[in-house]
Structures are given as structure tokens and as C-alpha cells.
Design a protein around this motif. Structure first.
Motif, short mmCIF file in Angstrom:
data_model
loop_
_atom_site.label_atom_id
_atom_site.label_comp_id
_atom_site.label_asym_id
_atom_site.label_seq_id
_atom_site.Cartn_x
_atom_site.Cartn_y
_atom_site.Cartn_z
N THR A 1 -3.61 5.27 -16.20
CA THR A 1 -4.29 4.90 -14.97
C THR A 1 -3.34 4.99 -13.78
O THR A 1 -3.66 5.54 -12.73
CB THR A 1 -4.88 3.49 -15.07
OG1 THR A 1 -5.80 3.42 -16.15
CG2 THR A 1 -5.58 3.09 -13.78
N GLU A 2 -2.14 4.44 -13.95
CA GLU A 2 -1.17 4.44 -12.87
C GLU A 2 -0.69 5.85 -12.54
O GLU A 2 -0.57 6.23 -11.37
CB GLU A 2 0.03 3.57 -13.24
CG GLU A 2 1.08 3.49 -12.14
CD GLU A 2 2.18 2.50 -12.46
OE1 GLU A 2 3.36 2.83 -12.22
OE2 GLU A 2 1.86 1.39 -12.94
N ALA A 3 -0.45 6.64 -13.58
CA ALA A 3 0.02 8.01 -13.35
C ALA A 3 -1.03 8.84 -12.63
O ALA A 3 -0.72 9.60 -11.71
CB ALA A 3 0.40 8.66 -14.68
N LEU A 4 -2.29 8.71 -13.05
CA LEU A 4 -3.37 9.44 -12.39
C LEU A 4 -3.50 9.03 -10.93
O LEU A 4 -3.72 9.86 -10.05
CB LEU A 4 -4.69 9.20 -13.13
CG LEU A 4 -4.83 9.87 -14.50
CD1 LEU A 4 -6.04 9.31 -15.24
CD2 LEU A 4 -4.95 11.38 -14.36
N THR B 1 -2.98 11.54 -7.78
CA THR B 1 -4.11 11.73 -6.86
C THR B 1 -3.72 11.34 -5.44
O THR B 1 -4.05 12.05 -4.48
CB THR B 1 -5.32 10.91 -7.33
OG1 THR B 1 -5.69 11.32 -8.65
CG2 THR B 1 -6.50 11.11 -6.39
N THR B 2 -3.01 10.23 -5.30
CA THR B 2 -2.57 9.79 -3.98
C THR B 2 -1.66 10.84 -3.33
O THR B 2 -1.81 11.15 -2.14
CB THR B 2 -1.81 8.45 -4.08
OG1 THR B 2 -2.70 7.44 -4.58
CG2 THR B 2 -1.29 8.01 -2.72
N VAL C 1 -3.27 0.24 6.29
CA VAL C 1 -4.10 0.08 5.10
C VAL C 1 -3.25 -0.36 3.92
O VAL C 1 -3.62 -1.28 3.18
CB VAL C 1 -4.84 1.40 4.78
CG1 VAL C 1 -5.62 1.27 3.48
CG2 VAL C 1 -5.77 1.76 5.94
N ILE C 2 -2.09 0.27 3.74
CA ILE C 2 -1.18 -0.12 2.67
C ILE C 2 -0.80 -1.59 2.81
O ILE C 2 -0.78 -2.35 1.82
CB ILE C 2 0.09 0.76 2.71
CG1 ILE C 2 -0.23 2.21 2.37
CG2 ILE C 2 1.15 0.20 1.76
CD1 ILE C 2 -0.62 2.44 0.94
N SER C 3 -0.51 -2.02 4.04
CA SER C 3 -0.11 -3.41 4.29
C SER C 3 -1.26 -4.38 4.00
O SER C 3 -1.04 -5.46 3.43
CB SER C 3 0.34 -3.56 5.75
OG SER C 3 0.66 -4.89 6.04
N LEU C 4 -2.47 -4.01 4.38
CA LEU C 4 -3.63 -4.87 4.14
C LEU C 4 -3.78 -5.18 2.66
O LEU C 4 -4.00 -6.34 2.28
CB LEU C 4 -4.89 -4.19 4.67
CG LEU C 4 -6.22 -4.94 4.44
CD1 LEU C 4 -6.25 -6.22 5.26
CD2 LEU C 4 -7.40 -4.04 4.80
N TYR C 5 -3.64 -4.16 1.83
CA TYR C 5 -3.79 -4.37 0.39
C TYR C 5 -2.54 -5.02 -0.21
O TYR C 5 -2.64 -5.82 -1.16
CB TYR C 5 -4.09 -3.04 -0.30
CG TYR C 5 -5.55 -2.67 -0.22
CD1 TYR C 5 -6.43 -2.97 -1.25
CD2 TYR C 5 -6.06 -2.03 0.91
CE1 TYR C 5 -7.78 -2.64 -1.17
CE2 TYR C 5 -7.40 -1.70 1.01
CZ TYR C 5 -8.26 -2.01 -0.04
OH TYR C 5 -9.59 -1.69 0.05
N ALA C 6 -1.37 -4.69 0.33
CA ALA C 6 -0.14 -5.26 -0.22
C ALA C 6 -0.09 -6.77 -0.04
O ALA C 6 0.48 -7.47 -0.90
CB ALA C 6 1.07 -4.61 0.45
N ARG D 1 -1.00 2.97 -3.91
CA ARG D 1 -0.50 4.22 -4.48
C ARG D 1 -0.73 4.28 -5.98
O ARG D 1 -0.90 5.35 -6.55
CB ARG D 1 0.99 4.38 -4.19
CG ARG D 1 1.36 4.45 -2.73
CD ARG D 1 2.86 4.38 -2.59
NE ARG D 1 3.39 3.17 -3.23
CZ ARG D 1 4.64 3.04 -3.66
NH1 ARG D 1 5.48 4.04 -3.53
NH2 ARG D 1 5.04 1.92 -4.22
N ARG D 2 -0.71 3.10 -6.62
CA ARG D 2 -0.84 3.02 -8.08
C ARG D 2 -2.19 2.49 -8.53
O ARG D 2 -2.39 2.22 -9.71
CB ARG D 2 0.27 2.14 -8.65
CG ARG D 2 1.66 2.73 -8.54
CD ARG D 2 2.73 1.77 -9.04
NE ARG D 2 3.99 2.44 -9.29
CZ ARG D 2 4.88 2.72 -8.36
NH1 ARG D 2 4.63 2.38 -7.09
NH2 ARG D 2 6.01 3.34 -8.66
N SER D 3 -3.09 2.36 -7.59
CA SER D 3 -4.42 1.83 -7.89
C SER D 3 -5.45 2.95 -7.85
O SER D 3 -5.49 3.74 -6.90
CB SER D 3 -4.80 0.74 -6.89
OG SER D 3 -6.01 0.11 -7.24
#
Length: 333
Positions: A157-160, A164-165, A257-262, A269-271
Motif C-alpha cells: 500500500t505504501e509503495a503504491l 503514484t504520488t 495540503v501536506i501540512s493540513l494532513y500532517a 505521500r504514503r497514503s
């Protein structure tokens, strides 16, 4: 010219190998040697034996056809050139094998259509994500089949997600994820009439007749979120790759966006993209035709306020506001 530079005058190109059994046997033997750490070179007689070619003259001829492009001659014998490795290593993973079989692998997340468990399967040499009711969640993952072999659900899951990212970031920033040539892209509305049992995917764009560059007719109210499905499309004229991603891909690596989720412990990136509504699509709304603007809610799957981003035709962010704001707060930046 170094010993690893392809010789443009050599008669054999990768495309000419089709049907050349002797040359493929030599390359497979060198590829196997490379995989076992014998990269310094395989002696002439040893390579002839490994390739299974009895006739010395025939072996010498076909080996000579390969030297200078896919094969390099060294003091220790013969080995794949850097170019040869780049061409042949994907073949070893099954990337170009239409008949390779890979067991389905459950991955994290759920189907956005029915909520069922999802898995990665191999169909027509392409990895895709489907659910237990066979809804297609992602129809074309950027990965080789080897990615799901000998991986558990979490690592696959993480690799995909990482791959993709990376591909989406390249494609939305003017670089073809396949051949790295420059591409031009734009946001388009994807018609979804007749799309059932799956999210709209690249195939719905066809050869240009299914997308509406001008946004299409937008009713006052829309009961089906998929009718608001906007994508960023950047076809490559060099390799023919038809890059397309839900418009949320344009902001998937945006620092805001990265910060909002972090802040809530999620590394985007890994989700997996199918776990987040703004990455799946169907949530963007057209708010202006001239200039073209679509409004994309980000973070609805989080606890706390959502971030609303306004994107232009190029997929660039032109305005932003929090959930407590209104469309009137949108402004060009």
C-alpha cells in the motif's frame, strides 16, 4: 564515447530483438549474471554455454550484433551496458509480460462506491485496485507487477502510494511520468454518462470526444457528485502516454495540503489516493467560466476545518479559504 554509450551505428536496436531468439538468449544469460553480481563480465565460452547456442559462428555473430548497444565488452568478458540494464531490467520484473500471473493482494482503504474492502489485481499486464464487488477504484497504477510480489498489504500500500504520488507530481508539473519529456496539461471536465460500477478513469477520455474543455453544461444542482468530475490531463506527444489524474492531484503535494494532513498524523505521500475524497475526484465545482475556476474542498476526511482551494485551467491554486469562509472570499493570488 565511453564503453557504456550506445553505438548509434550498431545494427541491433531493442525493437529489432523481437524474433531474434539467439540474441534474446544471450541477453537473458547476461541479465541473470547481472542479477547474481557477475556484472564485471562473463567469458565468451561461458556465455555461449549459458545461452545454449552450440554453433560458435552463430553465437559470435549474434553477440557481435549486441555489442555497442545493449552489451559491453570488458577485460573479463561481456556484460550488459547501462543502456542494456535500463531496457532489460523491467522485463525481468514482468513489466512487459502480458501473461504474468500475480495473486491478488488486499490493500488498505475501502471502496468509495460501496465501502467494501479493496485489493490490487493484475489485469492485462496493468495493476489496478478493485473492491470485493468488483468496482474499479484505480484502473492503472504506475508500478510493475513485481511490486506486489512478496509484499504484505501494508508495505505494498505504501509503495503504491509513493509511486503514484511521484508520477502525479511529475505529470501535473509538466513532465511525462513515463518518458520524462515535457508535456502541457489543463483541467477538463470529464463526462460520466454511462459510467457505472466504477469511478471515472482515463479510458473515459477516449481520443478527445469524452472530455469537455469548456467545462460542459453545469446544472444549478447536481445529485450525482461524479457529474462534477474534473481531471488534469497532460498527454505526451513523445511516448503517447495519456496522463490524467483527478484535479486533486494538482495539489496533492502542495505544502498547505501536506501540512493540513500532517497536523493529524497523515503522510499524504504514503497514503493511498483512493482513501481521500479530494484525490478520488467528484468533489470539485465550477465556480467561474471566465476566468476558468474550480473550487476543490480538501480535508473533508479529517477532523477539523477543511481547506477550499480554487484552481485555474492550468491546475494552479488561485485562491484559498477555510470552511468558515464563502465563495466571496476567493481571490486571485
Amino acid at each position: 564515447m565511453t564503453d557504456d554509450d550506445p553505438d548509434t551505428d550498431a545494427p541491433t536496436s531493442p525493437f529489432e530483438l523481437v524474433g531474434q531468439e539467439a540474441q534474446m538468449a544471450i541477453l537473458q544469460a547476461l541479465l541473470a549474471a547481472d542479477a547474481t553480481g557477475e556484472g564485471t563480465g562473463v567469458a565468451f565460452s561461458d556465455l555461449k554455454r549459458r545461452a545454449g547456442i552450440d554453433d560458435t559462428g552463430r553465437f559470435n555473430y549474434h553477440l557481435g550484433e549486441l555489442v555497442g548497444t545493449l552489451v559491453t565488452e570488458t577485460d573479463d568478458g561481456y556484460r550488459l551496458s547501462k543502456f542494456g540494464r535500463r531496457v532489460l531490467r523491467p522485463m525481468a520484473t514482468g513489466y512487459y509480460d502480458p501473461d504474468i500471473a500475480v495473486d491478488d493482494l488486499p490493500v488498505e482503504g475501502s471502496c468509495p462506491i460501496c465501502g467494501g474492502a479493496v485489493r490490487v489485481e493484475l489485469a492485462e499486464a496493468v495493476l489496478r485496485v478493485v473492491c470485493e464487488r468488483d468496482h474499479v477504484v484505480d484502473a492503472g497504477l504506475v508500478a510493475s507487477p513485481g511490486l506486489v510480489v512478496d509484499h504484505d498489504s501494508a508495505s505494498a500500500t505504501e509503495a503504491l502510494a509513493l509511486l503514484t504520488t511521484h508520477a502525479v507530481e511529475l505529470g501535473t508539473n509538466g513532465v511525462c511520468p513515463t518518458c520524462h519529456a515535457p508535456v502541457d496539461g489543463r483541467v477538463e471536465r470529464l463526462r460520466t454518462e454511462g459510467v457505472a460500477g466504477r469511478l471515472p478513469v482515463v479510458d473515459d477520455l477516449g481520443d478527445g470526444g469524452a472530455s469537455d474543455p469548456d467545462g460542459g453544461a453545469v446544472p444549478e444542482t447536481q445529485s450525482d457528485d461524479r457529474s462534477r468530475y474534473y481531471v488534469y490531463r497532460a498527454p505526451c506527444d513523445t511516448c503517447g502516454n495519456l496522463f490524467v489524474t483527478p484535479v486533486g492531484g494538482c495539489v496533492a503535494t502542495d505544502p498547505r495540503v501536506i501540512s493540513l494532513y500532517a497536523t493529524q498524523g497523515v503522510d499524504l505521500r504514503r497514503s493511498s489516493p483512493w482513501r481521500h475524497p479530494f484525490r478520488r475526484g467528484g468533489t470539485a465545482e465550477l465556480v467561474s467560466r471566465e476566468p476558468f475556476r474550480v473550487c476543490l474542498p480538501v480535508g473533508r476526511d479529517l477532523d477539523g476545518p477543511s481547506l477550499y482551494l480554487t484552481l485555474d485551467r492550468d491546475g494552479d491554486v488561485r485562491g484559498r479559504y477555510r470552511v468558515s469562509g464563502s465563495l466571496a472570499d476567493d481571490r486571485d493570488e
